[in-house]
Design a protein around this motif. Sequence first.
Motif, short mmCIF file in Angstrom:
data_model
loop_
_atom_site.label_atom_id
_atom_site.label_comp_id
_atom_site.label_asym_id
_atom_site.label_seq_id
_atom_site.Cartn_x
_atom_site.Cartn_y
_atom_site.Cartn_z
N ASN A 48 0.85 -1.19 0.00
CA ASN A 48 0.00 0.00 0.00
C ASN A 48 0.89 1.24 0.00
OD1 ASN A 48 -1.74 2.11 0.42
ND2 ASN A 48 -2.79 1.19 2.16
N ASN A 50 0.19 4.22 -0.04
CA ASN A 50 -0.31 5.26 0.84
C ASN A 50 0.21 5.10 2.27
OD1 ASN A 50 -2.35 6.72 -0.91
ND2 ASN A 50 -3.09 4.62 -1.10
N CYS A 53 -3.26 1.98 7.26
CA CYS A 53 -4.02 0.80 7.63
C CYS A 53 -5.49 1.19 7.79
CB CYS A 53 -3.51 0.22 8.95
SG CYS A 53 -1.81 -0.41 8.87
N THR A 55 -5.05 -2.45 5.47
CA THR A 55 -4.79 -2.99 4.14
C THR A 55 -5.11 -4.47 4.21
OG1 THR A 55 -3.08 -1.37 3.64
CG2 THR A 55 -3.03 -3.43 2.40
N GLN A 57 -4.92 -8.24 2.20
CA GLN A 57 -4.37 -9.06 1.12
C GLN A 57 -5.12 -10.38 1.08
OE1 GLN A 57 -0.14 -9.82 1.36
NE2 GLN A 57 -0.01 -10.22 -0.84
N TYR A 64 -7.08 -1.45 -0.04
CA TYR A 64 -7.10 -0.55 1.09
C TYR A 64 -8.36 0.30 1.02
CZ TYR A 64 -3.94 1.50 -2.47
OH TYR A 64 -3.33 1.87 -3.63
#
Length: 220
Positions: A48, A50, A53, A55, A57, A64
């Motif tokens: 991510n 950015n 959190c 995020t 997976q 995100y």
Amino acid sequence: MITLYGDVTKTRANRCSWMLKEIGIDYVNEPLAFRPGAEKPAAFLALNPNGKCPTLQDGDLVLYESLAINLYLAKRYGGALGPQSPEEEALMMQWSFWVATEVEKPLLLTAAIRHLFEPKQPADEELAIAMKRLSRPFSALEQHLQDRDFILGDRFTAADLNVAAVMHFIPIAEIDVSTFTAMKRWLETCLDRPAAIDVQSVNFRVPTPKSSRDIFAMFV
């Protein structure tokens, strides 16, 4: 295996852990939380860019934005929590966008004014503005819930979860919503669900920021 990155007591990952617990799917939690300006691991930034959190997976998919993560989980794994038609999917997105744009910022600011600002900092004007901004969306949800148990009707869905996951700050902000009887009943029902435990345990009492400008970097 699904991996959820984010400390559920300090980031919006608690919304996603609520959804994962509701749908009963196994996942791994990496409890990351970053203070503003803190260095972030390169491996996380690769997932991510950015650097925020939560995020998520799921195999090769990386997502995100907490509400988008929840809409994905509900549609792919959620059964009755997810959309049963294109119309329901559109309504779930509508209410998720609504709570993010109309409610979250003034509600978070109200909670911050009540609990995080330096003692005796003059905040009456900011508090009055935030409460005025909340009155309209609260009234809209109150009217919507007059003739239904949940946002989409008679069952709890991702729309309820996403909206309640933001509105759980109402008791933290010590806002009296007793006049919004339908909304209050609905919110209590949502937050009483066993899977909402991480949202209920959010740690809002963190080191005191200087002003409202510092608030919104905290829960990311």
